[in-house]
Scaffold this motif. Sequence first.
Motif, PDB file in Angstrom:
ATOM      1  N   CYS A  16       0.927  -1.153   0.019  1.00 22.73           N
ATOM      2  CA  CYS A  16       0.043   0.087   0.024  1.00 22.73           C
ATOM      3  C   CYS A  16       0.959   1.179   0.013  1.00 22.73           C
ATOM      4  CB  CYS A  16      -0.774  -0.275   1.201  1.00 22.73           C
ATOM      5  SG  CYS A  16      -2.000  -1.361   1.371  1.00 22.73           S
ATOM      6  N   GLU A  17       0.430   2.084  -0.851  1.00 17.39           N
ATOM      7  CA  GLU A  17       1.236   3.370  -0.710  1.00 17.39           C
ATOM      8  C   GLU A  17       0.754   4.143   0.481  1.00 17.39           C
ATOM      9  OE1 GLU A  17       0.963   5.605  -4.284  1.00 17.39           O
ATOM     10  OE2 GLU A  17       1.117   3.801  -5.756  1.00 17.39           O
ATOM     11  N   PHE A  18      -0.329   4.095   0.916  1.00 14.95           N
ATOM     12  CA  PHE A  18      -0.776   4.947   2.028  1.00 14.95           C
ATOM     13  C   PHE A  18      -1.657   3.817   3.148  1.00 14.95           C
ATOM     14  CE2 PHE A  18      -3.785   7.428   4.304  1.00 14.95           C
ATOM     15  CZ  PHE A  18      -3.325   8.261   5.229  1.00 14.95           C
ATOM     16  N   MET A  19      -1.049   4.029   4.181  1.00 15.05           N
ATOM     17  CA  MET A  19      -1.796   3.199   5.073  1.00 15.05           C
ATOM     18  C   MET A  19      -1.964   3.843   6.337  1.00 15.05           C
ATOM     19  SD  MET A  19      -3.403   0.169   5.841  1.00 15.05           S
ATOM     20  CE  MET A  19      -3.806  -0.763   6.909  1.00 15.05           C
ATOM     21  N   HIS A  20      -3.210   4.113   6.780  1.00 20.20           N
ATOM     22  CA  HIS A  20      -3.570   4.522   8.181  1.00 20.20           C
ATOM     23  C   HIS A  20      -4.557   3.715   8.741  1.00 20.20           C
ATOM     24  CE1 HIS A  20      -4.240   7.826  11.229  1.00 20.20           C
ATOM     25  NE2 HIS A  20      -5.585   7.752  10.834  1.00 20.20           N
ATOM     26  N   VAL A  21      -4.536   3.323   9.819  1.00 18.94           N
ATOM     27  CA  VAL A  21      -5.384   2.338  10.844  1.00 18.94           C
ATOM     28  C   VAL A  21      -6.134   3.344  11.602  1.00 18.94           C
ATOM     29  CG1 VAL A  21      -5.651   0.717  12.294  1.00 18.94           C
ATOM     30  CG2 VAL A  21      -3.836   0.563  10.471  1.00 18.94           C
ATOM     31  N   HIS A  22      -7.485   3.459  11.680  1.00 15.17           N
ATOM     32  CA  HIS A  22      -8.331   4.114  12.471  1.00 15.17           C
ATOM     33  C   HIS A  22      -8.738   3.315  13.675  1.00 15.17           C
ATOM     34  CE1 HIS A  22      -8.588   6.016   8.517  1.00 15.17           C
ATOM     35  NE2 HIS A  22      -8.908   7.239   9.107  1.00 15.17           N
ATOM     36  N   ILE A  25     -12.270   3.430  15.030  1.00 15.87           N
ATOM     37  CA  ILE A  25     -13.055   2.493  14.446  1.00 15.87           C
ATOM     38  C   ILE A  25     -13.112   1.081  14.675  1.00 15.87           C
ATOM     39  CG2 ILE A  25     -14.109   2.182  12.088  1.00 15.87           C
ATOM     40  CD1 ILE A  25     -13.308   5.132  11.423  1.00 15.87           C
ATOM     41  N   ILE A  26     -11.913   0.630  14.296  1.00 16.86           N
ATOM     42  CA  ILE A  26     -11.754  -0.683  14.532  1.00 16.86           C
ATOM     43  C   ILE A  26     -12.179  -1.256  16.124  1.00 16.86           C
ATOM     44  CG2 ILE A  26      -9.838  -2.499  14.771  1.00 16.86           C
ATOM     45  CD1 ILE A  26      -8.374  -0.970  12.791  1.00 16.86           C
ATOM     46  N   ARG A  27     -11.759  -0.543  17.090  1.00 14.15           N
ATOM     47  CA  ARG A  27     -12.415  -0.860  18.505  1.00 14.15           C
ATOM     48  C   ARG A  27     -13.806  -0.959  18.537  1.00 14.15           C
ATOM     49  NH1 ARG A  27      -7.967   2.048  19.957  1.00 14.15           N
ATOM     50  NH2 ARG A  27      -9.045   3.921  20.332  1.00 14.15           N
ATOM     51  N   LYS A  28     -14.257  -0.105  17.923  1.00 19.39           N
ATOM     52  CA  LYS A  28     -15.808   0.104  17.903  1.00 19.39           C
ATOM     53  C   LYS A  28     -16.390  -1.125  17.229  1.00 19.39           C
ATOM     54  CE  LYS A  28     -19.705   2.988  16.006  1.00 19.39           C
ATOM     55  NZ  LYS A  28     -19.918   4.224  15.298  1.00 19.39           N
TER      56      LYS A  28
END
Length: 126
Positions: A16-22, A25-28
Amino acid sequence: MTDREIVEREVEEGACEFMHVHDDIIRKVEGVMPQEQELVELSEFFKVFGDSTRIKILYVLSQSEMCVCDIATLLQMGQSAISHQLRILKQMRLVKFRRDGKTVFYSLSDDHIQTILAQGMEHINE
């Protein structure tokens, strides 16, 4: 290796060129995600709807309680084919039956099944 470690590794390897884990949102979503076994059972439940004969049977039973002979006549199919599909529908708790003398009458197990059919029809007719 955890899923997050796999994602981080893929990012490092250029997947991936860009990866930002939220994380919020994942916990929710993790908090409301059903257990694996429940998802397997849900998948099996929806597979039953993947057969047009079973859908036809469910649809006619949404209109009226019927015996195998009535269903077979209405759908122009053999009684053994209808009985086979009814067995599957009973195993998945989509239909129930009652005896009246020697005759067995089938009906939908509950209103949920009728709702699922109605919503499916509404969706395809949009």
